[in-house]
Design an enzyme around this catalytic site. Structure first.
Site, PDB file in Angstrom:
ATOM      1  N   SER A   1      -0.262  -9.443  -3.644  1.00 21.52           N
ATOM      2  CA  SER A   1      -0.106  -8.269  -2.787  1.00 21.52           C
ATOM      3  C   SER A   1       0.847  -7.202  -3.309  1.00 21.52           C
ATOM      4  O   SER A   1       1.045  -6.196  -2.639  1.00 21.52           O
ATOM      5  CB  SER A   1       0.316  -8.700  -1.376  1.00 21.52           C
ATOM      6  OG  SER A   1      -0.835  -9.054  -0.639  1.00 21.52           O
TER       7      SER A   1
ATOM      8  N   SER B   1      -1.839  -6.965   0.867  1.00 16.38           N
ATOM      9  CA  SER B   1      -1.130  -6.683   2.113  1.00 16.38           C
ATOM     10  C   SER B   1       0.001  -5.673   1.960  1.00 16.38           C
ATOM     11  O   SER B   1       0.483  -5.145   2.956  1.00 16.38           O
ATOM     12  CB  SER B   1      -0.579  -7.988   2.716  1.00 16.38           C
ATOM     13  OG  SER B   1       0.481  -8.496   1.943  1.00 16.38           O
TER      14      SER B   1
ATOM     15  N   LYS C   1       7.805  -2.135   3.731  1.00 20.93           N
ATOM     16  CA  LYS C   1       6.650  -2.856   4.272  1.00 20.93           C
ATOM     17  C   LYS C   1       7.042  -3.449   5.615  1.00 20.93           C
ATOM     18  O   LYS C   1       8.145  -3.991   5.774  1.00 20.93           O
ATOM     19  CB  LYS C   1       6.243  -3.953   3.286  1.00 20.93           C
ATOM     20  CG  LYS C   1       5.002  -4.751   3.685  1.00 20.93           C
ATOM     21  CD  LYS C   1       4.639  -5.738   2.584  1.00 20.93           C
ATOM     22  CE  LYS C   1       3.431  -6.582   2.957  1.00 20.93           C
ATOM     23  NZ  LYS C   1       3.040  -7.502   1.862  1.00 20.93           N
TER      24      LYS C   1
END
Length: 582
Positions: free
Chosen positions: A292, A268, A196
């Protein structure tokens, strides 16, 4: 008397500002103070006391505030100067033994290389590892297969920020060289993966998904990246994070769900969920502050673990809330999650909240000895499958007296986030944010949360933790992975949960009868803090008799009337969107 304007010089900002003045300013000042104190729910003070507080704040508080801000708040993102108010999620605070012993992984020696690259792309970590170890495939070959898929599907799903191709081939070549010398680093040796894009890797952009930081390069090697590099894993790409780790909107678009590209991923960790689901990476690392990991994993139908708070170090990672942020793996299966967790867990010397958590080996847990609860909204198939495996399944309800766990999350996360982005807000950079109804709005409200009420929220959190601990009379429980209040409770307590795919159902308003687009169905297996191995063992037991986690999304074969829409839609209720962060 009509007020008139005059100009003052603001020494802190170096700018001239216009002010209004009236001979009736005494009354006006009292009215303004009264309005301000009312906003803080502190309008019980008399006018004299409000003026006394104003004078004291000007003479004493503000100089201290400005001095502290200058000292520790000049850099955005919370990467420097961590707070020493450290949250420990352990229920037993006695000294824990060193958790250096690794898990014993099952053998998959009979694996043979498939003929199709797509079949290879959807193999498990253990299977891919066996192909590499037996030299049926090289890490460079594997890297080439997944880079091709990232380049092909990344633009379709809007799920990839930066492909780290040069680094990937360099690390893959190194993995192959070590193996040729007889050196095998373990099950992640030569296995590609994605991070990420809140996790820093030197020489590559770490954009945090935001317009404000889209060209940012951090000369930091994140702890989790170090751990994966030392295990022989190969970094392929930085994957989409929602802007400043909020939901799935980023500066390049909005990430789509591979199972139904008319929908957004939500949460996210959008890129890790979508890319793992679509076979673009064998596994990825995402994060959760409040939802998330659980939400995008559920939407995209992948197995993902939100581990015990403190089990994975966060140095070099964008910080929203130091007492809530967690890193965890998105994988094909629970066994893969166990392998990745084993590689990245442990004490990070620069993360004050990380710990050596003494996890038992999830591959050796005797599930027959477990008492497992199930909530009213639990997937009954999971309950029955585990019962058939010999697990004692009992009805369960999580009782606590806190009115709203979400309210505590809001105060904790927003105030902590604002401390990490004080300069961002003061300089007006929040005006360039991709979604003005998200962080900018929340952080403006956070500016007026009194310190005493922030502390009261933490005391309420402590009460919640004690009540959940005292009520947790089972070894684990099954429940909805995306029930919002439970998501908030789990994050506040620091308990682990694994998201497990349990099936599919038809999408609403299907364009044709032969559409292959589906809505994924998942469940959550929750365990007490430091009992991640129990949740993992139960998930592995369920997946040993089901194949939902092995299904492939229809990104190439949608159906005769299907097409990729220009504007995907989100079906998450607006009241939940505000929490799908980090």
């Amino acid at each position: 008397m009509e007020p008139f304007s005059y100009v003052v010089y603001d020494q802190e900002s170096g700018q001239k500002r216009s002010r209004n003045y009236s001979k009736c300013s005494g009354n006006n000042d009292t009215n303004s103070l009264s309005a301000g104190f009312k906003m803080l729910d502190a309008d019980f003070f008399s006018a004299a006391k409000m003026h006394e507080i104003k004078k004291g704040a000007k003479e004493l508080n503000i100089p201290i505030i400005r001095s502290n801000r200058k000292l520790v708040a000049s850099t955005n993102g919370g990467l420097e100067n961590p707070s020493f108010l450290v949250f420990n999620s352990a229920w037993d605070h006695e000294h824990a033994p060193n958790a250096s012993q690794r898990f014993n992984y099952p053998s998959v020696s009979s694996v043979e290389r498939p003929k199709s690259d797509e079949d290879i792309a959807f193999m498990s970590i253990l299977e891919l590892g066996q192909l590499i170890k037996s030299k049926q495939i090289t890490s460079e070959e594997l890297t080439r297969i997944f880079l091709k898929r990232l380049k092909r599907y990344g633009p379709v799903l809007e799920s990839v920020v930066t492909i780290t191709e040069e680094l990937a081939y360099e690390q893959a070549k190194r993995a192959d060289e070590l193996l040729s010398q007889g050196i095998y680093l373990g099950p992640l040796h030569g296995i590609p993966y994605g991070l990420k894009d809140i996790i820093a890797v030197p020489h590559y952009k770490t954009t945090w998904g935001s317009t404000s930081f889209k060209d940012q390069i951090l000369d930091i090697e994140a702890w989790v990246y170090k751990r994966l590099k030392s295990s022989g894993a190969v970094l392929l790409a930085k994957l989409v994070t929602g802007s400043l780790a909020y939901d799935d909107i980023w500066f390049g678009g909005r990430t789509r769900n591979p199972w139904n590209i008319e929908e957004y991923t939500t949460g996210s960790s959008a890129g890790p969920a979508a890319c793992t689901s679509a076979g673009m990476v064998p596994f990825s690392i995402g994060s959760e502050t409040a939802g998330s990991i659980t939400y995008p994993a559920s939407r995209c139908g992948v197995t993902a673990l939100r581990p015990t708070f403190g089990s994975v170090g966060r140095t070099g990672v964008l910080s929203l809330s130091e007492s809530l942020d967690k890193l965890g793996p998105f994988c094909r299966s629970a066994a893969d999650c166990a392998i990745v967790l084993d590689a990245i867990r442990g004490k990070d010397p620069d993360d004050l909240s990380s710990r050596n958590i003494p996890l038992s080996d999830p591959f050796t847990v005797d599930i027959i000895k477990l008492n497992v609860g199930y909530l009213e909204d639990a997937e009954i198939d999971v309950v029955e499958k585990l019962r058939s495996k010999g697990v004692n399944m009992v009805p369960f309800k999580l009782n606590y007296s806190v009115d709203s766990a979400q309210g505590i999350v809001n105060f904790t996360m927003d105030v902590d986030m604002l401390a990490h982005f004080d300069e961002w807000q003061r300089s007006g950079q929040d005006d360039d944010y991709e979604a003005q109804d998200q962080w900018p709005l929340e952080l403006r409200r956070a500016r007026v949360v009194p310190a005493v009420d922030y502390i009261q929220a933490q005391r309420a959190r402590g009460k919640l933790i004690r009540e959940v601990r005292d009520n947790f009379k089972v070894d684990a429980f099954i429940g909805n992975a995306t029930e919002w209040e439970l998501v908030c409770v789990g994050n506040l307590v620091g308990m682990p949960v694994i998201v497990v795919p349990t099936g599919f159902k038809k999408i609403p308003d299907a364009p044709s009868d032969d559409t292959r687009r589906k809505t994924t169905v998942t469940t959550g297996i929750y365990a007490p803090p430091e009992r991640d191995h129990i949740a993992l063992a139960l998930a592995m037991a369920y997946q040993s008799v089901t194949d939902h986690h092995k299904q492939r999304p229809p990104i190439d074969d949608l159906g005769s009337e299907d097409s990729i829409p220009n504007s995907p839609r989100s079906i998450v209720p607006p009241r939940q969107l505000r929490g799908l962060v980090m």
